[in-house]
Design a protein around this motif. Sequence first.
Motif, PDB file in Angstrom:
ATOM      1  N   LEU A  66      80.553  79.024 110.847  1.00 28.23           N
ATOM      2  CA  LEU A  66      81.028  80.262 110.240  1.00 28.23           C
ATOM      3  C   LEU A  66      80.466  80.433 108.831  1.00 28.23           C
ATOM      4  N   GLY A  67      80.433  79.341 108.071  1.00 25.49           N
ATOM      5  CA  GLY A  67      79.879  79.418 106.722  1.00 25.49           C
ATOM      6  C   GLY A  67      78.386  79.687 106.720  1.00 25.49           C
ATOM      7  N   ILE A  68      77.667  79.013 107.621  1.00 24.66           N
ATOM      8  CA  ILE A  68      76.220  79.199 107.710  1.00 24.66           C
ATOM      9  C   ILE A  68      75.876  80.648 108.031  1.00 24.66           C
ATOM     10  N   LEU A  81      79.932  87.981 110.507  1.00 22.15           N
ATOM     11  CA  LEU A  81      79.491  89.327 110.163  1.00 22.15           C
ATOM     12  C   LEU A  81      80.647  90.140 109.585  1.00 22.15           C
ATOM     13  N   GLY A  82      81.810  89.993 110.189  1.00 21.14           N
ATOM     14  CA  GLY A  82      82.980  90.726 109.707  1.00 21.14           C
ATOM     15  C   GLY A  82      83.385  90.336 108.306  1.00 21.14           C
ATOM     16  N   GLU A  83      83.281  89.055 107.977  1.00 18.16           N
ATOM     17  CA  GLU A  83      83.658  88.617 106.632  1.00 18.16           C
ATOM     18  C   GLU A  83      82.678  89.118 105.580  1.00 18.16           C
ATOM     19  N   VAL A  84      81.402  89.169 105.900  1.00 19.06           N
ATOM     20  CA  VAL A  84      80.420  89.721 104.963  1.00 19.06           C
ATOM     21  C   VAL A  84      80.669  91.210 104.767  1.00 19.06           C
ATOM     22  N   ALA A 102      79.382  83.193  97.717  1.00 16.97           N
ATOM     23  CA  ALA A 102      80.288  82.046  97.876  1.00 16.97           C
ATOM     24  C   ALA A 102      81.631  82.477  98.439  1.00 16.97           C
ATOM     25  N   ALA A 103      82.133  83.634  97.994  1.00 15.54           N
ATOM     26  CA  ALA A 103      83.422  84.111  98.477  1.00 15.54           C
ATOM     27  C   ALA A 103      83.340  84.477  99.956  1.00 15.54           C
TER      28      ALA A 103
END
Length: 463
Positions: free
Chosen positions: A447-449, A141-144, A6-7
């Motif tokens: 982006l969320g998906i 990808l960067g956020e994950v 979720a984050a």
Amino acid sequence: MTPSRAAAVLAAQTLADDGRFLETLRARVAIATESQNAERLPDLYRYLHDEIGPAVAKMGFDYRVVDNPIAGGGPFLIATRIEDAALPTILGYGHGDVVRGIPAQWREGLDPWTITVEGERWYGRGTADNKSQHAIWLAALGEVLAARGSLGFNAKFIVETSEEIGSVGLDLLLEAEAEALSCDLLLASDGPRMLRDKVDIKLGNRGAYAFDLSVKLREGSRHSGHWGGVLEDPGLILAHALASITTPRGRILIDDWLPKSVPPRVTAALQAIHVDPSDPTLIMPEDWGEARLSRGEKMYGWTSFIVLAYVTGTPEKPINGVQPEAYARCQLRYTVDVDEARFMPALREHLDRHGFHQVEITNLPLNRFPAWRTDPDNPWVDRVLDSIAATIGYAPTLMPNSSGGLPSEIFARHLNCPVIWIPHSYGGCKQHGPDEHVLQPLMREGLGIMAGLFWDLGARDDG
């Protein structure tokens, strides 16, 4: 704090809320990467070196820019991040080139190379096709990676810069780089959703096949007063030849151009969809084309025949003369359920049978994408569907293929991998035309998906 799915999803969505994603897109749209304009070749290199290269390097990718194996084609960027050879490998794809900007045709106040924000709309050439879509892939990808510290899978990424001129050189590039780009799944984004407010995934694309028909009877025109009604008119001959290909309502009459059978699961999926053009000016008569089919079946599961251009004489300055020749450029869109090898032989047989021996056919093997469809029963398909549903709260629409052209078959043939497309644009985005734009809510959702999907693809026991 334990990282959570979720984050990661929220962090990716926030990029669209606080303007960071918009600023990234501004910089990329400002580079006029018109692949149809040979003078823009330096800009194609600049896009890869100045924008995409630094973005992937920041995430720990090794990358290189590769010249096109065909003269005149734009370069490629190949990026690789290997965490563990035992993990699955996901390949991303995007194209950094765009069609011509045609600034004179844009509405007053808009410029193709400068993003203009009006409400939820972000205007600019390439916003929809394809700069925002591969920007979403990289940003998510960067956020994950930032949230988890690792991806949990191996990632590769390829950006080409000749897609808008038929992916010139991509086939040869993949042949040479098959080992470097080997993967378990190609996961990419291009094209519009079928419905603005409902997510869909596509398993391939219809093919695009262009050819010319021409009639040349003599050198030079002849006085129409003296010779009209005596000399054969190539414009009329070609018009009748074209008319013989379909009924007056557009139903194709060459059987070998049409699917002999369509898989039941594909038919069921297409009959269940609703086609929304997102443009009230587009009229789609029920009796046009193959009237017994639904609109969804016509658009995604059948063959279409279109006359792209027709010329005899000099339309801009007609003269009183029987013209010597006529020409038409035509196009077929088709699915994997049709044998492409029969297109031109069947056309020749049809024209000869109807007495049009004077009509010449010129095949145009370049600037087209073969049809492709990933098997809907491939396990990667349900894995992707389940992840997206977990993010958006409903089951996305499964589309057997897109209606337009994509390089699915080229990747599948060289890399032997399933191909799945997740589009983040919509039918009213005006890609390829003036006033191209994307919608901020779709950027945020995309982006969320993608963040949720990347999280799930690398998930073990970390939530």
